[in-house]
Design a protein around this motif. Sequence first.
Motif, PDB file in Angstrom:
ATOM      1  N   LYS A  16       0.812  -1.217   0.000  1.00 19.33           N
ATOM      2  CA  LYS A  16       0.000   0.000   0.000  1.00 19.33           C
ATOM      3  C   LYS A  16       0.847   1.269   0.000  1.00 19.33           C
ATOM      4  N   PRO A  17       1.916   1.377   0.819  1.00 22.42           N
ATOM      5  CA  PRO A  17       2.724   2.604   0.757  1.00 22.42           C
ATOM      6  C   PRO A  17       3.296   2.875  -0.641  1.00 22.42           C
ATOM      7  N   LEU A  18       3.688   1.831  -1.359  1.00 22.78           N
ATOM      8  CA  LEU A  18       4.192   2.021  -2.718  1.00 22.78           C
ATOM      9  C   LEU A  18       3.071   2.468  -3.639  1.00 22.78           C
ATOM     10  N   HIS A  19       1.887   1.902  -3.469  1.00 20.03           N
ATOM     11  CA  HIS A  19       0.741   2.305  -4.286  1.00 20.03           C
ATOM     12  C   HIS A  19       0.347   3.757  -4.023  1.00 20.03           C
ATOM     13  N   GLU A  20       0.738   4.271  -2.859  1.00 19.82           N
ATOM     14  CA  GLU A  20       0.407   5.654  -2.499  1.00 19.82           C
ATOM     15  C   GLU A  20       1.559   6.626  -2.727  1.00 19.82           C
ATOM     16  N   GLY A  21       2.668   6.165  -3.346  1.00 16.13           N
ATOM     17  CA  GLY A  21       3.713   7.102  -3.731  1.00 16.13           C
ATOM     18  C   GLY A  21       5.108   6.842  -3.210  1.00 16.13           C
ATOM     19  N   THR A  22       5.287   5.961  -2.224  1.00 17.24           N
ATOM     20  CA  THR A  22       6.629   5.618  -1.778  1.00 17.24           C
ATOM     21  C   THR A  22       7.329   4.871  -2.906  1.00 17.24           C
ATOM     22  N   LEU A  23       8.599   5.206  -3.165  1.00 17.17           N
ATOM     23  CA  LEU A  23       9.333   4.548  -4.244  1.00 17.17           C
ATOM     24  C   LEU A  23       9.833   3.179  -3.806  1.00 17.17           C
ATOM     25  N   ALA A  24       9.765   2.223  -4.704  1.00 15.81           N
ATOM     26  CA  ALA A  24      10.258   0.873  -4.427  1.00 15.81           C
ATOM     27  C   ALA A  24      11.773   0.916  -4.285  1.00 15.81           C
ATOM     28  N   ALA A  25      12.287   0.193  -3.317  1.00 18.08           N
ATOM     29  CA  ALA A  25      13.724   0.179  -3.034  1.00 18.08           C
ATOM     30  C   ALA A  25      14.503  -0.761  -3.942  1.00 18.08           C
ATOM     31  N   TYR A  45      -1.293   3.070 -11.060  1.00 19.10           N
ATOM     32  CA  TYR A  45      -0.010   2.673 -10.477  1.00 19.10           C
ATOM     33  C   TYR A  45       0.800   1.857 -11.477  1.00 19.10           C
ATOM     34  N   LEU A  46       0.162   0.926 -12.157  1.00 19.80           N
ATOM     35  CA  LEU A  46       0.863   0.113 -13.149  1.00 19.80           C
ATOM     36  C   LEU A  46       1.487   1.003 -14.227  1.00 19.80           C
ATOM     37  N   ASN A  47       0.727   1.961 -14.718  1.00 18.70           N
ATOM     38  CA  ASN A  47       1.234   2.848 -15.765  1.00 18.70           C
ATOM     39  C   ASN A  47       2.367   3.738 -15.266  1.00 18.70           C
ATOM     40  N   SER A  48       2.330   4.142 -14.008  1.00 22.49           N
ATOM     41  CA  SER A  48       3.374   5.029 -13.476  1.00 22.49           C
ATOM     42  C   SER A  48       4.664   4.286 -13.144  1.00 22.49           C
ATOM     43  N   THR A  49       4.640   2.955 -13.197  1.00 18.29           N
ATOM     44  CA  THR A  49       5.826   2.174 -12.835  1.00 18.29           C
ATOM     45  C   THR A  49       6.350   1.332 -14.003  1.00 18.29           C
ATOM     46  N   GLN A  50       6.103   1.798 -15.228  1.00 17.77           N
ATOM     47  CA  GLN A  50       6.571   1.059 -16.394  1.00 17.77           C
ATOM     48  C   GLN A  50       6.961   2.013 -17.506  1.00 17.77           C
ATOM     49  N   THR A  51       7.804   1.523 -18.424  1.00 17.93           N
ATOM     50  CA  THR A  51       8.194   2.308 -19.597  1.00 17.93           C
ATOM     51  C   THR A  51       7.509   1.798 -20.855  1.00 17.93           C
ATOM     52  N   VAL A  52       6.754   0.714 -20.733  1.00 17.00           N
ATOM     53  CA  VAL A  52       6.074   0.110 -21.894  1.00 17.00           C
ATOM     54  C   VAL A  52       4.739   0.801 -22.137  1.00 17.00           C
ATOM     55  N   GLU A  53       4.040   0.377 -23.191  1.00 20.97           N
ATOM     56  CA  GLU A  53       2.732   0.921 -23.567  1.00 20.97           C
ATOM     57  C   GLU A  53       1.798   1.028 -22.364  1.00 20.97           C
ATOM     58  N   PRO A  54       1.083   2.143 -22.213  1.00 18.10           N
ATOM     59  CA  PRO A  54       0.142   2.273 -21.086  1.00 18.10           C
ATOM     60  C   PRO A  54      -0.973   1.231 -21.157  1.00 18.10           C
ATOM     61  N   ILE A  55      -1.479   0.884 -20.007  1.00 17.97           N
ATOM     62  CA  ILE A  55      -2.586  -0.064 -19.876  1.00 17.97           C
ATOM     63  C   ILE A  55      -3.868   0.738 -19.748  1.00 17.97           C
ATOM     64  N   ASP A  56      -4.890   0.401 -20.552  1.00 15.97           N
ATOM     65  CA  ASP A  56      -6.184   1.077 -20.458  1.00 15.97           C
ATOM     66  C   ASP A  56      -7.106   0.349 -19.490  1.00 15.97           C
ATOM     67  N   THR A  57      -7.218  -0.962 -19.672  1.00 10.73           N
ATOM     68  CA  THR A  57      -8.071  -1.780 -18.822  1.00 10.73           C
ATOM     69  C   THR A  57      -7.382  -3.123 -18.603  1.00 10.73           C
ATOM     70  N   LEU A  58      -7.821  -3.820 -17.575  1.00  9.11           N
ATOM     71  CA  LEU A  58      -7.336  -5.171 -17.321  1.00  9.11           C
ATOM     72  C   LEU A  58      -8.438  -6.147 -17.682  1.00  9.11           C
ATOM     73  N   ASP A  59      -8.058  -7.339 -18.109  1.00  9.57           N
ATOM     74  CA  ASP A  59      -9.073  -8.337 -18.427  1.00  9.57           C
ATOM     75  C   ASP A  59      -9.703  -8.847 -17.136  1.00  9.57           C
ATOM     76  N   SER A  60     -10.564  -9.808 -17.236  1.00 14.82           N
ATOM     77  CA  SER A  60     -11.321 -10.283 -16.073  1.00 14.82           C
ATOM     78  C   SER A  60     -10.562 -11.316 -15.238  1.00 14.82           C
ATOM     79  N   SER A  61      -9.294 -11.533 -15.541  1.00 12.05           N
ATOM     80  CA  SER A  61      -8.514 -12.493 -14.756  1.00 12.05           C
ATOM     81  C   SER A  61      -8.387 -12.021 -13.314  1.00 12.05           C
ATOM     82  N   ARG A  62      -8.421 -12.991 -12.410  1.00 10.24           N
ATOM     83  CA  ARG A  62      -8.187 -12.711 -10.989  1.00 10.24           C
ATOM     84  C   ARG A  62      -6.818 -13.271 -10.667  1.00 10.24           C
ATOM     85  N   TRP A  63      -5.881 -12.392 -10.322  1.00  8.49           N
ATOM     86  CA  TRP A  63      -4.514 -12.800 -10.003  1.00  8.49           C
ATOM     87  C   TRP A  63      -4.496 -13.301  -8.580  1.00  8.49           C
TER      88      TRP A  63
END
Length: 139
Positions: A16-25, A45-63
């Motif tokens: 949660k702290p990383l999702h709220e702005g703390t940088l990953a070590a 969060y996913l888009n802010s932590t990657q250099t690849v194509e932005p993600i618009d939506t996620l499929d219905s998979s449950r990780w």
Amino acid sequence: MICPCDTGKPYQACCKPLHEGTLAASPLALMRSRFSAFALNLIPYLNSTQTVEPIDTLDSSRWTRLLIHGAGDNWVRFSARWEASGQFGTLSEHSLFEQRNDQWLYTQGEQLEMPELSLPTRNANCWCASGKKFKRCHG
């Protein structure tokens, strides 16, 4: 709530702290937080932590589970289990990361060939690590 990244820690004290702005070590910390973001549908969060194509939506998979197989200075090798519409599977990847302005970013991943996921017997512990028998959880 236990963090989806499979550390066993509470979400509040883990990703949660990383999702709220703390940088990953480290790349490993970023990988865990990104898995949790997939599990919790945190697309910004996913888009802010990657250099690849932005993600618009996620499929219905449950990780459902993250398994770390190894990590180094700029890489993580992992498997992530998913469930969608009664189907189960595993995504295995060797991911690469780059640090820019003190922030680790996901840059690319190579999918790895893994043996097909076999389901546990009815009375075995469930593969999702819930602590329940498979028949009472995903069976």
